[in-house]
Scaffold this motif. Structure first.
Motif, PDB file in Angstrom:
ATOM      1  N   ARG A   7       0.825  -1.209   0.000  1.00  0.00           N
ATOM      2  CA  ARG A   7       0.000   0.000   0.000  1.00  0.00           C
ATOM      3  C   ARG A   7       0.856   1.255   0.000  1.00  0.00           C
ATOM      4  N   ARG A   8       1.917   1.254   0.800  1.00  0.00           N
ATOM      5  CA  ARG A   8       2.770   2.443   0.895  1.00  0.00           C
ATOM      6  C   ARG A   8       3.470   2.723  -0.432  1.00  0.00           C
ATOM      7  N   LYS A  10       2.577   1.940  -3.414  1.00  0.00           N
ATOM      8  CA  LYS A  10       1.653   2.269  -4.502  1.00  0.00           C
ATOM      9  C   LYS A  10       1.221   3.730  -4.464  1.00  0.00           C
ATOM     10  N   ARG A  11       1.436   4.418  -3.362  1.00  0.00           N
ATOM     11  CA  ARG A  11       0.999   5.805  -3.232  1.00  0.00           C
ATOM     12  C   ARG A  11       1.851   6.712  -4.114  1.00  0.00           C
ATOM     13  N   ASP A  13       1.042   9.801  -4.793  1.00  0.00           N
ATOM     14  CA  ASP A  13       0.940  11.184  -4.326  1.00  0.00           C
ATOM     15  C   ASP A  13       1.893  11.482  -3.172  1.00  0.00           C
ATOM     16  N   TRP A  14       2.575  10.474  -2.640  1.00  0.00           N
ATOM     17  CA  TRP A  14       3.581  10.655  -1.602  1.00  0.00           C
ATOM     18  C   TRP A  14       4.960  10.476  -2.221  1.00  0.00           C
TER      19      TRP A  14
END
Length: 95
Positions: A7-8, A10-11, A13-14
């Motif tokens: 999950r981390r 795949k972000r 926008d971060w």
């Protein structure tokens, strides 16, 4: 661990992390390496305070003295993550 890392990473926008620090030892680190992360991953075992890093032939363990500022920084990061997760866990248990 695999779900959280997936999950981390795949972000979009971060910003990409410079380093991922896992709470655990070789088994947690091997899960992290399975994902082929675009950034370095290390692990910190709690009781022994050993830093584990992946190498081409397996894992290397780094044992620093307790007063080492680098180790103390990693311990502080780990303890803060534990505090955050415990608070969230208690919040969900009350509901």
């Amino acid at each position: 661990i695999m779900e959280s890392l997936t999950r981390r990473l795949k972000r979009s926008d971060w910003p990409k992390p410079d380093l991922i620090i896992l709470d655990g030892g070789k088994s947690q680190l091997s899960i992290g390496n399975y994902l082929a992360s675009p950034c370095p991953i290390i692990a910190l075992a709690k009781k022994t305070e050993v830093i584990t890093v992946p190498t081409g032939q397996g894992f290397a363990e780094i044992k620093l003295v307790r007063r080492d500022p680098g180790l103390q920084l990693l311990q502080h990061l780990r303890d803060e993550a534990h505090r955050f997760s415990r608070r969230l866990h208690h919040k969900h248990r009350v509901l």
